[in-house]
Scaffold this motif. Structure first.
Motif, short mmCIF file in Angstrom:
data_model
loop_
_atom_site.label_atom_id
_atom_site.label_comp_id
_atom_site.label_asym_id
_atom_site.label_seq_id
_atom_site.Cartn_x
_atom_site.Cartn_y
_atom_site.Cartn_z
N SER A 64 65.02 -33.73 -23.75
CA SER A 64 64.27 -34.67 -22.94
C SER A 64 63.01 -35.18 -23.62
CB SER A 64 63.90 -34.02 -21.59
OG SER A 64 63.09 -32.88 -21.79
N ARG A 65 62.59 -34.50 -24.69
CA ARG A 65 61.42 -34.97 -25.43
C ARG A 65 61.75 -36.19 -26.28
NH1 ARG A 65 59.06 -29.23 -27.90
NH2 ARG A 65 58.73 -28.18 -25.88
N PHE A 66 63.02 -36.38 -26.58
CA PHE A 66 63.43 -37.43 -27.51
C PHE A 66 64.16 -38.59 -26.84
CE2 PHE A 66 63.35 -33.38 -29.82
CZ PHE A 66 62.40 -33.67 -30.79
N ILE A 67 64.84 -38.32 -25.72
CA ILE A 67 65.54 -39.42 -25.05
C ILE A 67 65.10 -39.48 -23.59
CG2 ILE A 67 67.52 -39.31 -26.59
CD1 ILE A 67 69.09 -37.87 -24.43
N SER A 68 65.04 -40.67 -23.06
CA SER A 68 64.56 -40.88 -21.70
C SER A 68 65.65 -40.54 -20.68
CB SER A 68 64.14 -42.34 -21.51
OG SER A 68 65.28 -43.19 -21.61
N GLU A 69 65.24 -40.53 -19.44
CA GLU A 69 66.18 -40.28 -18.34
C GLU A 69 67.32 -41.30 -18.36
OE1 GLU A 69 65.69 -41.73 -13.97
OE2 GLU A 69 64.74 -39.75 -14.09
N ARG A 70 66.97 -42.57 -18.53
CA ARG A 70 67.98 -43.64 -18.48
C ARG A 70 68.98 -43.51 -19.63
NH1 ARG A 70 67.99 -47.73 -15.07
NH2 ARG A 70 69.16 -49.62 -15.48
N VAL A 71 68.47 -43.27 -20.82
CA VAL A 71 69.35 -43.12 -21.99
C VAL A 71 70.26 -41.91 -21.81
CG1 VAL A 71 69.43 -42.64 -24.46
CG2 VAL A 71 67.79 -44.30 -23.56
N THR A 75 74.27 -42.38 -21.66
CA THR A 75 75.03 -41.67 -22.70
C THR A 75 75.97 -40.66 -22.08
OG1 THR A 75 73.19 -41.91 -24.25
CG2 THR A 75 74.86 -40.28 -24.79
N GLY A 76 75.47 -39.93 -21.08
CA GLY A 76 76.29 -38.91 -20.43
C GLY A 76 77.53 -39.50 -19.77
N LEU A 77 77.38 -40.61 -19.06
CA LEU A 77 78.52 -41.22 -18.38
C LEU A 77 79.53 -41.77 -19.38
CD1 LEU A 77 76.64 -43.02 -15.46
CD2 LEU A 77 78.23 -41.09 -15.26
N LEU A 78 79.05 -42.32 -20.49
CA LEU A 78 79.97 -42.82 -21.53
C LEU A 78 80.75 -41.67 -22.15
CD1 LEU A 78 77.73 -45.50 -23.28
CD2 LEU A 78 79.73 -45.92 -21.84
N LEU A 79 80.06 -40.56 -22.45
CA LEU A 79 80.74 -39.39 -23.03
C LEU A 79 81.72 -38.79 -22.03
CD1 LEU A 79 77.79 -37.56 -24.86
CD2 LEU A 79 79.66 -38.86 -25.89
N LEU A 80 81.33 -38.77 -20.77
CA LEU A 80 82.20 -38.23 -19.72
C LEU A 80 83.54 -38.97 -19.69
CD1 LEU A 80 81.01 -37.46 -16.08
CD2 LEU A 80 83.16 -38.64 -16.50
N TYR A 176 74.84 -47.70 -11.62
CA TYR A 176 73.53 -47.20 -12.05
C TYR A 176 72.74 -48.30 -12.77
CZ TYR A 176 70.03 -44.62 -14.71
OH TYR A 176 68.85 -44.21 -15.27
N LEU A 177 73.37 -49.00 -13.70
CA LEU A 177 72.68 -50.04 -14.47
C LEU A 177 72.28 -51.23 -13.59
CD1 LEU A 177 74.84 -50.07 -17.73
CD2 LEU A 177 72.53 -49.15 -17.45
N LEU A 178 73.12 -51.54 -12.60
CA LEU A 178 72.85 -52.72 -11.77
C LEU A 178 71.81 -52.47 -10.68
CD1 LEU A 178 76.48 -54.12 -11.27
CD2 LEU A 178 74.63 -55.19 -12.56
N PHE A 179 71.82 -51.26 -10.11
CA PHE A 179 71.03 -51.04 -8.90
C PHE A 179 69.89 -50.04 -9.02
CE2 PHE A 179 75.41 -52.10 -7.32
CZ PHE A 179 75.11 -53.42 -6.98
N VAL A 180 69.85 -49.29 -10.12
CA VAL A 180 68.75 -48.34 -10.31
C VAL A 180 67.80 -48.92 -11.35
CG1 VAL A 180 68.07 -46.00 -10.94
CG2 VAL A 180 70.24 -46.39 -9.75
N PRO A 181 66.64 -49.38 -10.94
CA PRO A 181 65.72 -50.01 -11.88
C PRO A 181 65.21 -49.04 -12.92
CG PRO A 181 64.63 -49.63 -9.78
CD PRO A 181 66.08 -49.30 -9.57
#
Length: 382
Positions: A64-71, A75-80, A176-181
């Motif tokens: 979490s020090r290197f990547i943000s919550e959004r990233v 990334t997690g959903l794509l890997l999933l 998530y991308l469309l509705f979570v700012p």
């Protein structure tokens, strides 16, 4: 309206967090396909995902020090989705194994923020309500995916197509991308392990892990083992088909929704006897499945076991503030999640040990029933 859509998109992140065992119904078909691999090796293809989740959860304070919550979530959903659908295209055992690890890494990245995103954006009663809905979302997602797997098998399609369920990560990602700012609220710096890692705190954290982490490992491990063995148990007893086994597994998971609704009242009514009672009922449900001579009794046992399991696992997370010292909530949650995923990951090995004594499918249910009932009888009231 925009706020409602945002809440819905945030809750949708939890729909796939417990999807690891949604494909358990295909285990008998995979055993037939992978000649030369014993049952425990095939069950590892399902459970190994939990080990990957555990590793990511452990690494989160540094990641979490290197990547943000959004990233992390994207990334997690794509890997999933990418890791989940590997068996559709490549059926080699080790390719599927690798895909399941990638799936676990993706779930782990999302899992880390599924609760925190609610805590950081909402307050008060609204936050509490959404946290309750989030728990139900996990069960709803797992139940729906399990039933879809059953329908795919019922349509006569090959087992590999059941893994298409993981493409569900794509619409969740779009929501998530469309509705979570972006630009999530900045919270105070996360608690550093070093800030609470002194001698007294270590002792308290150790006790907390024994209470929450170990119980989480036990409950999740037994439930994971039960979920994996239901399809084989149904076929061995000759009381139903793979499709009906999928329905029973779905019923077992769906019972958790009711558990979430009644948990608060049960906790008040039973007070310190909640886990003690839950353990005995959990064992009774599994004992009924072990002895069931028809599909209806098997289903009833699954519902009883599913209801009591969900109450037990919620009780573990509910006790974190009491079992861990002030300022160590994140460490407490991490310890508990590690225990839960460790229990799930080790479940095939526990089953293999039982199989060495008796490889009939009912035996694992009987052994686990005896273990939890004995624990329930001797457990002290909290």
């Amino acid at each position: 309206m925009r706020r409602t859509l945002e809440k819905g998109a945030i809750l949708s992140l939890s729909l796939l967090l417990t999807s690891t065992y949604s494909v358990s119904t295909v285990i008998p078909s995979m055993v037939s396909y992978y000649e030369g691999y014993d049952l425990s090796r095939i069950e590892q293809l399902v459970s190994v995902t939990s080990m990957a989740i555990m590793v990511i959860v452990l690494l989160n304070p540094w990641v979490s020090r290197f990547i943000s919550e959004r990233v992390s979530i994207v990334t997690g959903l794509l890997l999933l989705s990418a890791g989940g659908v590997v068996p559709v295209f490549v059926q080699d055992y080790w390719a599927v194994y690798t895909g399941r690890l990638v799936l676990g890494a993706g779930i782990g990245l999302v899992n880390v923020y599924a609760i925190d995103i609610i805590n950081s954006r909402f307050d008060g009663e609204e936050r509490s309500t959404l946290l309750g809905y989030r728990g139900s979302s996990e069960i709803v997602g797992n139940t729906a995916l399990t039933l879809i797997v059953g329908q795919i098998l019922g349509a006569g399609l090959d087992w590999k197509y059941c893994f298409l369920i993981y493409l569900a990560g794509i619409p969740v990602l779009l929501c998530y991308l469309l509705f979570v700012p972006g630009g999530e609220k900045k919270r105070s710096a996360p608690e550093s392990p070093a800030s609470v890692w002194n001698k007294n705190m270590m002792k308290q954290i150790g006790k907390g892990f024994l209470s929450c982490g170990c119980y989480g490992a036990l409950f999740i491990g037994i439930n994971s083992s039960t979920t994996m063995r239901i399809p084989s148990l149904v076929l061995e007893k000759g009381v139903g088909t793979e499709v009906q086994a999928s329905l029973i597994t779905g019923l077992m998971m769906a019972a958790g929704i009711a558990a979430g609704i009644i948990f608060g009242k049960l906790a008040q009514m039973l007070k310190g006897r909640l886990q003690k009672t839950g353990l005995i009922v959990f064992g009774a449900g599994m004992a009924l499945m072990a002895e069931a001579g028809n599909i209806w009794l098997l289903g009833l046992g699954a519902v009883v076991a599913g209801l009591s399991f969900s109450i037990l696992i919620v009780s573990v997370f509910d006790q974190i503030p009491e079992k861990f010292p002030p300022g160590a909530a994140t460490i407490g949650t991490t310890c508990t999640l590690v225990g839960c995923n460790l229990g799930a990951g080790l479940s095939p090995y526990a089953l293999k040990l039982i199989d060495l004594v008796n490889d009939r499918m009912y035996m694992s249910f009987a052994v686990f029933a005896a273990v939890v009932i004995v624990l329930g009888i001797f457990k002290r009231e909290d």
